[in-house]
Design an enzyme around this catalytic site. Structure first.
Site, mmCIF file in Angstrom:
data_model
loop_
_atom_site.group_PDB
_atom_site.id
_atom_site.type_symbol
_atom_site.label_atom_id
_atom_site.label_comp_id
_atom_site.label_asym_id
_atom_site.label_seq_id
_atom_site.Cartn_x
_atom_site.Cartn_y
_atom_site.Cartn_z
ATOM 1 N N HIS A 45 0.836 -1.212 0.000
ATOM 2 C CA HIS A 45 0.000 0.000 0.000
ATOM 3 C C HIS A 45 0.863 1.252 0.000
ATOM 4 O O HIS A 45 0.552 2.242 -0.675
ATOM 5 C CB HIS A 45 -0.922 -0.020 1.222
ATOM 6 N N GLU B 271 2.059 1.900 -3.479
ATOM 7 C CA GLU B 271 1.011 2.493 -4.320
ATOM 8 C C GLU B 271 1.013 4.015 -4.179
ATOM 9 O O GLU B 271 0.925 4.752 -5.181
ATOM 10 C CB GLU B 271 -0.345 1.927 -3.911
ATOM 11 N N HIS B 272 1.148 4.513 -2.946
ATOM 12 C CA HIS B 272 1.188 5.957 -2.720
ATOM 13 C C HIS B 272 2.413 6.581 -3.378
ATOM 14 O O HIS B 272 2.319 7.658 -3.993
ATOM 15 C CB HIS B 272 1.198 6.249 -1.213
ATOM 16 N N GLU C 280 -4.530 8.275 6.885
ATOM 17 C CA GLU C 280 -5.493 7.413 6.207
ATOM 18 C C GLU C 280 -5.871 6.217 7.079
ATOM 19 O O GLU C 280 -7.037 5.805 7.125
ATOM 20 C CB GLU C 280 -4.911 6.924 4.877
#
Length: 524
Positions: A134, A137-138, A214
């Site tokens: 994850h 991905e950022h 997040e």
């Protein structure tokens, strides 16, 4: 032998008469609603009564003929497959490095979706690196060596495009939705992002704070938390049990080396699918991909090897988080389900549709076809409930998620377990037909637009190695009948362990043994 058969019929008739206070007339009065069958004058009175009762029983075994006539789930004519057979063709080309390019062109579309589907997610991490997929991905969306983050997003917006990405437990996706003439530029941006991502330490530290924020927002979404806990208890000490975002301690210490190692190991050409749907031309996409995607890793490590080395074991268990200050209780009950390639995965989807879903704001309420939805709606047992069937490469989860008031938990649990276990013993043909029709409709409605179609193609190529034609998919759904549902329910539900995750004011929720006991019925 004739005498014995005659005595048997007479005994049956006498036993039936005993239920009506010993009166032949009272027994006949139960049946006079429908015309009696033609009587054979040679039969004795008890034989005629027995025949009439058997006729009544046979009639009750079939649905009301008026229902079948006016609102029949049975097709009255052969299904018109012309729209399905005339659907656009999916073309697939595999390049020498193993990279697959798939397209589906539609002449009526002016827009297109192009994206990259990677067979890599949080499942391909370790305890120490959980959260890297994850985080990566950022970082990939945060700019490249030739495009800063601001320049990248401005370029996408200036051509009227929409850029997005997401990470799941087994897959990571990056896609752009643009006008047809901007497809070459979209592919150039995707290639630059995936091969030349900027891994500057300052940007990593900056993104670290965004991901922590997040994570705080996700933890405020009760449904996300429940399913994370459900995976953690169902797949203990295995990769699928970890969260996608990772623990806070891991997020704080992920380094540039961790990100680069994950890319070199899992972002390999043979584990990627580049897909274009809409206003695209297959030959053009293939030529551009050959020119642009030249720096992908050729690491031989594949997802199947990784899964084989770290198998997932389902554990019957539960996790409960008591919070008396919460207004509503939430819980999820799940059995081990089927993998993507399991032949029974389609049947589980039909069973999920039989159980269906319901929300308090729904207008259907007690008029829904699902017996579980009717029970919950009429008796106001829950705020919402939904059946789910989740598939992974080697396992899955099948169950029901519900939100309810604390004083309704006992009755709601009873209703859910009764309807789930009922799939093993008693399923009506009408319910199965309705579920098949609803499942086919929902699948076709989901494929409305270029982005859902691109996601469907990318996911299927990663999991099945091919695109399943709609005709084949519809045929597989239609092949699920009552016997299939009972067989599959017996395989996955009958006397099987389950995983339970619950939180909120859940003191009224029964214990694990109560749920476990209701995975079968005792009949004598």
């Amino acid at each position: 032998m004739a005498i014995i058969r005659h005595l048997t019929r007479t005994t049956l008739s006498l036993s039936l008469l005993s239920l009506s206070n010993g009166s032949t007339r009272s027994a006949s009065s139960l049946l006079h609603r429908s015309p009696p069958p033609p009587q054979d004058p040679t039969l004795m009175q008890y034989d005629r009564l027995s025949n009439s009762i058997n006729t009544k029983i046979k009639r009750l075994d079939h649905p009301d003929p008026r229902f079948l006539r006016y609102t029949s789930p049975h097709p009255t004519s052969s299904l018109d497959l012309t729209p399905i057979l005339s659907s656009p063709r999916t073309r697939i080309t595999t390049l020498p490095n193993g990279l697959r390019v798939a397209t589906q062109s539609t002449q009526w579309d002016k827009t297109a979706t192009v994206g990259v589907w990677v067979d890599a997610g949080s499942r391909f991490e370790t305890d120490e690196t959980n959260g890297v997929a994850h985080f990566l991905e950022h970082m990939i969306l945060n700019g490249t060596k030739s495009r800063s983050g601001k320049a990248l997003w401005e370029e996408v917006e200036n051509m009227g495009g929409y850029l997005n990405a997401y990470t799941s437990r087994e897959q990571t996706t990056y896609y752009v939705k643009v006008m047809g003439e901007e497809v070459p530029m979209a592919l150039d941006i995707l290639a630059d992002m995936l091969q030349n991502s900027c891994m500057d330490e300052a940007l990593i530290d900056q993104e670290r704070g965004i991901i922590l924020q997040e994570k705080e927002e996700v933890e405020m979404q009760a449904e996300e938390v429940i399913f994370d806990h459900l995976h953690a208890t169902a797949f203990q000490y295995s990769p699928l049990g970890r969260t996608i975002l990772g623990p806070v301690n891991n997020i704080k210490k992920i380094t540039k080396a961790d990100l680069q190692d994950y890319v070199s190991t899992h972002y390999a050409a043979h584990r990627m699918v580049i897909c274009g749907v809409g206003a695209v031309r297959h030959e053009d996409i293939v030529e551009q991909v050959k020119k642009l995607f030249t720096k992908l890793s050729a690491n031989p490590n594949t997802s199947l090897q990784w899964v084989a080395n770290q198998p997932t074991i389902f554990t019957g268990s539960e996790v409960r988080i008591i919070d008396d200050d919460a207004p509503l209780a939430q819980f999820a009950i799940a059995f081990e389900g089927a993998s993507y390639t399991d032949p029974d995965s389609i049947a589980l989807m039909v069973m999920q549709t039989v159980l269906s879903s319901w929300d308090k704001t729904s207008g259907a309420g007690k008029h829904m076809g699902s017996e579980l939805a009717q029970k919950v709606s009429i008796n106001e047992l829950a705020e919402s409930m939904a059946a789910f069937s989740t598939n992974y490469s080697d396992t899955g989860l099948f169950g029901v998620y519900a939100v309810a008031k604390p004083d309704c938990l006992e009755d709601l649990s009873q209703a859910i377990m009764y309807q789930i276990t009922k799939l093993i013993y008693r399923v009506s043909e009408v319910d199965v037909i309705r579920a098949r029709n609803q499942l086919k409709s929902s699948m076709l409605l989901h494929l409305d637009g270029t982005t859902p179609v691109a996601e469907d193609i990318g996911r299927q190529l990663l999991k099945y190695g091919r695109r399943i034609p709609l005709t084949e998919l519809m045929a597989r759904i239609d092949a699920v009948d009552v016997d299939t549902v009972k067989h599959v329910a017996n395989r996955f539900i009958f006397d099987k362990d389950m995983a339970i995750a619950a939180m909120g004011p859940i003191q009224g929720l029964q214990d694990y043994n109560w749920f476990r006991r209701r995975t079968y019925w005792l009949r004598y």
